[in-house]
Design a protein around this motif. Sequence first.
Motif, PDB file in Angstrom:
ATOM      1  N   THR A 194      10.185   3.753  -2.981  1.00  0.00           N
ATOM      2  CA  THR A 194      11.431   3.057  -2.727  1.00  0.00           C
ATOM      3  C   THR A 194      12.413   3.419  -3.837  1.00  0.00           C
ATOM      4  O   THR A 194      11.998   3.785  -4.930  1.00  0.00           O
ATOM      5  CB  THR A 194      11.169   1.544  -2.687  1.00  0.00           C
ATOM      6  OG1 THR A 194      12.344   0.883  -2.262  1.00  0.00           O
ATOM      7  CG2 THR A 194      10.776   1.016  -4.046  1.00  0.00           C
ATOM      8  N   PRO A 195      13.721   3.360  -3.570  1.00  0.00           N
ATOM      9  CA  PRO A 195      14.674   3.714  -4.620  1.00  0.00           C
ATOM     10  C   PRO A 195      14.408   2.900  -5.879  1.00  0.00           C
ATOM     11  O   PRO A 195      14.112   1.718  -5.811  1.00  0.00           O
ATOM     12  CB  PRO A 195      16.018   3.337  -4.005  1.00  0.00           C
ATOM     13  CG  PRO A 195      15.792   3.418  -2.540  1.00  0.00           C
ATOM     14  CD  PRO A 195      14.362   3.033  -2.309  1.00  0.00           C
ATOM     15  N   MET A 197      11.916   3.236  -7.870  1.00  0.00           N
ATOM     16  CA  MET A 197      10.523   3.376  -8.283  1.00  0.00           C
ATOM     17  C   MET A 197      10.322   4.801  -8.786  1.00  0.00           C
ATOM     18  O   MET A 197       9.833   5.669  -8.072  1.00  0.00           O
ATOM     19  CB  MET A 197       9.603   3.062  -7.098  1.00  0.00           C
ATOM     20  CG  MET A 197       8.116   3.238  -7.362  1.00  0.00           C
ATOM     21  SD  MET A 197       7.448   2.087  -8.517  1.00  0.00           S
ATOM     22  CE  MET A 197       7.376   0.577  -7.552  1.00  0.00           C
ATOM     23  N   THR A 198      10.755   5.052 -10.031  1.00  0.00           N
ATOM     24  CA  THR A 198      10.620   6.409 -10.552  1.00  0.00           C
ATOM     25  C   THR A 198       9.158   6.650 -10.923  1.00  0.00           C
ATOM     26  O   THR A 198       8.360   5.724 -10.971  1.00  0.00           O
ATOM     27  CB  THR A 198      11.480   6.595 -11.807  1.00  0.00           C
ATOM     28  OG1 THR A 198      10.976   5.729 -12.814  1.00  0.00           O
ATOM     29  CG2 THR A 198      12.921   6.276 -11.527  1.00  0.00           C
ATOM     30  N   ARG A 201       7.837   4.514 -13.518  1.00  0.00           N
ATOM     31  CA  ARG A 201       7.657   3.087 -13.288  1.00  0.00           C
ATOM     32  C   ARG A 201       6.526   2.811 -12.325  1.00  0.00           C
ATOM     33  O   ARG A 201       6.314   1.674 -11.916  1.00  0.00           O
ATOM     34  CB  ARG A 201       8.952   2.500 -12.713  1.00  0.00           C
ATOM     35  CG  ARG A 201      10.068   2.446 -13.724  1.00  0.00           C
ATOM     36  CD  ARG A 201      11.299   1.907 -13.053  1.00  0.00           C
ATOM     37  NE  ARG A 201      12.446   1.971 -13.936  1.00  0.00           N
ATOM     38  CZ  ARG A 201      13.689   2.058 -13.503  1.00  0.00           C
ATOM     39  NH1 ARG A 201      13.937   2.070 -12.198  1.00  0.00           N
ATOM     40  NH2 ARG A 201      14.679   2.106 -14.356  1.00  0.00           N
TER      41      ARG A 201
ATOM     42  N   ASP B 260      14.967   7.472 -18.867  1.00  0.00           N
ATOM     43  CA  ASP B 260      14.542   7.671 -17.485  1.00  0.00           C
ATOM     44  C   ASP B 260      15.695   8.210 -16.656  1.00  0.00           C
ATOM     45  O   ASP B 260      16.538   7.475 -16.186  1.00  0.00           O
ATOM     46  CB  ASP B 260      14.047   6.346 -16.894  1.00  0.00           C
ATOM     47  CG  ASP B 260      13.162   6.592 -15.694  1.00  0.00           C
ATOM     48  OD1 ASP B 260      13.302   7.666 -15.067  1.00  0.00           O
ATOM     49  OD2 ASP B 260      12.337   5.725 -15.394  1.00  0.00           O
ATOM     50  N   GLY B 262      15.168   9.975 -14.005  1.00  0.00           N
ATOM     51  CA  GLY B 262      14.711  10.226 -12.646  1.00  0.00           C
ATOM     52  C   GLY B 262      13.455  11.053 -12.590  1.00  0.00           C
ATOM     53  O   GLY B 262      12.416  10.564 -12.232  1.00  0.00           O
ATOM     54  N   GLY B 263      13.447  12.250 -13.002  1.00  0.00           N
ATOM     55  CA  GLY B 263      12.301  13.164 -12.842  1.00  0.00           C
ATOM     56  C   GLY B 263      11.921  13.122 -11.373  1.00  0.00           C
ATOM     57  O   GLY B 263      12.208  12.232 -10.790  1.00  0.00           O
ATOM     58  N   THR B 265      12.511  11.889  -8.925  1.00  0.00           N
ATOM     59  CA  THR B 265      12.793  10.689  -8.141  1.00  0.00           C
ATOM     60  C   THR B 265      13.759  10.910  -7.019  1.00  0.00           C
ATOM     61  O   THR B 265      13.860  10.080  -6.137  1.00  0.00           O
ATOM     62  CB  THR B 265      13.430   9.593  -8.983  1.00  0.00           C
ATOM     63  OG1 THR B 265      14.365  10.225  -9.801  1.00  0.00           O
ATOM     64  CG2 THR B 265      12.402   8.817  -9.695  1.00  0.00           C
ATOM     65  N   GLY B 268      12.432   9.900  -4.015  1.00  0.00           N
ATOM     66  CA  GLY B 268      12.349   8.482  -3.689  1.00  0.00           C
ATOM     67  C   GLY B 268      13.646   8.005  -3.088  1.00  0.00           C
ATOM     68  O   GLY B 268      13.672   7.303  -2.079  1.00  0.00           O
ATOM     69  N   ALA B 269      14.752   8.442  -3.690  1.00  0.00           N
ATOM     70  CA  ALA B 269      16.036   8.011  -3.181  1.00  0.00           C
ATOM     71  C   ALA B 269      16.184   8.461  -1.738  1.00  0.00           C
ATOM     72  O   ALA B 269      16.713   7.755  -0.895  1.00  0.00           O
ATOM     73  CB  ALA B 269      17.149   8.606  -4.030  1.00  0.00           C
ATOM     74  N   SER B 271      13.744   8.961   0.424  1.00  0.00           N
ATOM     75  CA  SER B 271      12.862   8.290   1.370  1.00  0.00           C
ATOM     76  C   SER B 271      13.515   7.013   1.872  1.00  0.00           C
ATOM     77  O   SER B 271      13.293   6.593   2.986  1.00  0.00           O
ATOM     78  CB  SER B 271      11.520   7.984   0.719  1.00  0.00           C
ATOM     79  OG  SER B 271      11.574   6.775   0.028  1.00  0.00           O
ATOM     80  N   GLY B 272      14.369   6.432   1.023  1.00  0.00           N
ATOM     81  CA  GLY B 272      15.056   5.229   1.462  1.00  0.00           C
ATOM     82  C   GLY B 272      15.825   5.487   2.732  1.00  0.00           C
ATOM     83  O   GLY B 272      15.725   4.748   3.708  1.00  0.00           O
ATOM     84  N   LEU B 280      13.881  -1.025   5.260  1.00  0.00           N
ATOM     85  CA  LEU B 280      13.512  -0.778   3.883  1.00  0.00           C
ATOM     86  C   LEU B 280      14.750  -0.638   3.010  1.00  0.00           C
ATOM     87  O   LEU B 280      15.045   0.429   2.513  1.00  0.00           O
ATOM     88  CB  LEU B 280      12.642   0.469   3.796  1.00  0.00           C
ATOM     89  CG  LEU B 280      11.815   0.503   2.535  1.00  0.00           C
ATOM     90  CD1 LEU B 280      10.480  -0.158   2.776  1.00  0.00           C
ATOM     91  CD2 LEU B 280      11.606   1.920   2.078  1.00  0.00           C
TER      92      LEU B 280
END
Lengths: 556, 285
Positions: A194-195, A197-198, A201, B260, B262-263, B265, B268-269, B271-272, B280
């Motif tokens: 989910t946004p 959740m890097t 984390r 932080d 992102g790495g 991530t 993840g953004a 997938s939203g 979600l």
Amino acid sequence: MSSRIPIVPENTEPLPRLRENEGMLSWVASVDHKQIGIMYLICCMVFFLIGGLEALLIRIQLAQPEFGFLSPEVYNQMFTMHGTTMIFFVVMPFLIGVGVYLVPLMIGARDMAFPRLNALSFWLFVFGGILIYYSFLTQSGAPDVGWFAYSPLSEKPFSLNKGPTYWALGLLATGIGSVASGLNNVVTILTMRTPGMTMRRLPLFVWMILVTSFLLIFVIPIITSAFAMMLLDRLLGATFFTPAHGGSAILWQHFFWGFGHPEVYILILPAFGIISEVIPVFSRKPIYGYEFVAGSTVAIGLLSLGVWVHHMFAVGLGDVTNLYFSFASMLIAIPTGVKVLNWVATMWGGKIIFATPMLFATAFIIEFVIGGLTGVAIASVPIDWVVTDSYFIVAHFHYALFGGSLFAIFAGVYYWFPKFTGRMMSETLGKWHFWLTVIGFNLTFFIQHFLGMMGMPRRTYTYHDFPYWGSMNLISTIGAIVLAVSVLVFVWNILQSLKRGEKAGGNPWNAWTLEWATTSPPAVHNFDLVPPVRGRRPLWDLAHPDMPDEPDAKVV
Amino acid sequence: MNILEFLTSTWTFEPWVLITAFLLLITYGAASGFRFTRKTALLTAGTALMVIAVVSPLDYLGRNYLFSAHMIQHILLLLIVPLLLLLGLPESAARKALAVKPLGSIMGILGNPVIAWSLGVGSMWVWHMPSLHDAVLRNETLYIAQQISFVFIGAIFWWPVFAPVKERRLEPLRSTLYLASACLGCTVLGILITFAGAGLYAAYLSPVDSAGILPYLRNDLCLTPGVDQQIGGLTMWVPGCLIYLTASMITIAEWYGSADSGGLTSAGARSGSRESGQNLQPAER
Ligand code: HEM
Ligand SMILES: [Cu+2]
């Protein structure tokens, strides 16, 4: 970065829905990660009872010197099936199963990346288990060559019965399933978060599942190909592992332990993950040194790939080889030790609540340290030469696997049972279960260290009446009976709590990770709303907007 | 010759090595204004190790007597020296150098993880083909070419992980994968060499005893050709992999140490949005 092609194809057709009125079919046909997770747990429980029964039979046979309770043939089948069952059909699928249930919830996703593959993994595991147990019904009985199936003993000239063939076929099937769940986990964790959740984390449990999944992908194929070669030997007359015909028996050992050592980390890393979730919640403190716990996991995962030769010190590969691998094996103690220190430091000064999950987690630390210390001891070649293939080794790996993995599994069951079912487990029965387990476990296995040092070999169906051996073995058997009682208490607790347990509510332990942000049990779609993730403990941040974990974190 | 004489008399102070090292240090000093920093220490250590690896008795042993000595030298020149040199490069100077057109784009190509990985792992495999290794021992020019290629290829190999310019580095989790797979590459080769049985490299079976230390090696140290080859294979396998492992631990530690950003991530953004229609979204507060 933003223009990356998604690895996961979109679902074009809707996934099959479960409906109340479909009964069993809604389970059998399910691709929902929660239902699959629950089915994993139920099957593991069944296999645990079977494997436990086998262990009990083994211990009864050993209760007295020269006892005739089991014949040597049946004894061999029992310890082979016990080891195989516990490793491949209890601990491993349990950890995969909890992972399947929890990973999507913990990262705020709807399901795994590949729901159908998930179901396939599960059914391959069931199929493999049935295949192996079916061998009991054949004329020649179950496999009797040990869970390591060393060649040439497992080869045709020495084992004419069909047991080892069923063994290899069954494990081949589950192995393919395990690789698939490894892939599924990796893709899910990397792409479905989910946004907010890097990767830094991620709940530690998810992190450990990630590392474990990489191990699964890399090492299961080693043993899968070895199984294929063994089957070629047994069925088609190939000679990969028969020295008499130009094959190599040592090669099998390399394949087996090249898989086997990383495998023990596949069995322990998710357990570390469970412990890393339970200890902070019941100490009411964030985990101490998240970075170390996560980073050291990667180190353990990588190191574990290159130390298998310590299972072969007695084979005669040469002093130099033994020396190098002795050194490399001892290195694993460093990242493992770091973890233990982190858990202790988390408990230090915390407001510890000794509910059943925490009891098991605390005992885990103690038992696992004992198993780890004997591990470092036998990583030293001269010590290993003395105790190899003795009951000392049996004691060592039971402290690591039972005192370690299984204690963590118990902690996990008590901790997440409310989430799985919506009901609390009974604390009273839980405490009974805990104390019986601790007493029974130590009674059974501690004394085996000494039996081993006195020279009692493992994998033999009986022993002569040497001084003290009989009484020491009897103590061990009494311990096993206590353990059996404890397991009955556990099962009773589960059945009772399912029916009459206290209603749990969404977050009975006041925990901080996302799975507790939804109802218990979660609805089919997991979340109505995923809380914003701005730190490692989203539910803490939500409850304490005035003192979030990462005050500077940007809202995503 | 006894062993002490051997250790003192077999230093081969090749002028080209010393001159290169000297020039390297001078240029570096001039560029950084002769200030002594952590980076200077790393670069100096790298240079010193490089010189030692090439001129010390290790080199003599590796060329004339012991495969294991060759392998230690190989690990030093391919994995340790270039790593130290790379870590010693100051960011600003590297930035300037990379701004120069051909250099920047060459590094862009060579620093591509796939290419760098193939070169690094490939150089392990190719230089250890028995026929090539024997040829190297017989041919001085080839030998020098090999040594030089180790350092350069080593630097290219480490580039995606430790490039002095941050934006040319891989994300930490990717570099862990990069290093772990390289370790796998070395492991397989190490296994082959360790378990192949003595005599994979014929030259070491019965060396010409030019320095008169063979009885000492064989009888006192028990370094038979078989043991020698095992040590060589194991050195590539175990310590070699430990270097990769340490490196990936360092990148992970740096990653946790940094803010932080992102790495990985962005996934993840994404997938939203992919999951939209399935409720979600982040809850409002
Ligand atoms: C500190 C870390 C550890 C070290 C250094 C270590 C070392 C060893 C060694 C050297 C052996 C081989 C003994 C022999 O057969 O002679 C062994 C056996 C074994 N270990 Fe460990 N170990 C460690 C942790 C673990 C863990 C975490 C597990 C499982 C979760 C485990 C499970 C086993 C098993 C199942 C065996 C027996 C294999 C067989 O059937 O022969 N060990 N260990
Ligand atoms: Cu091991």
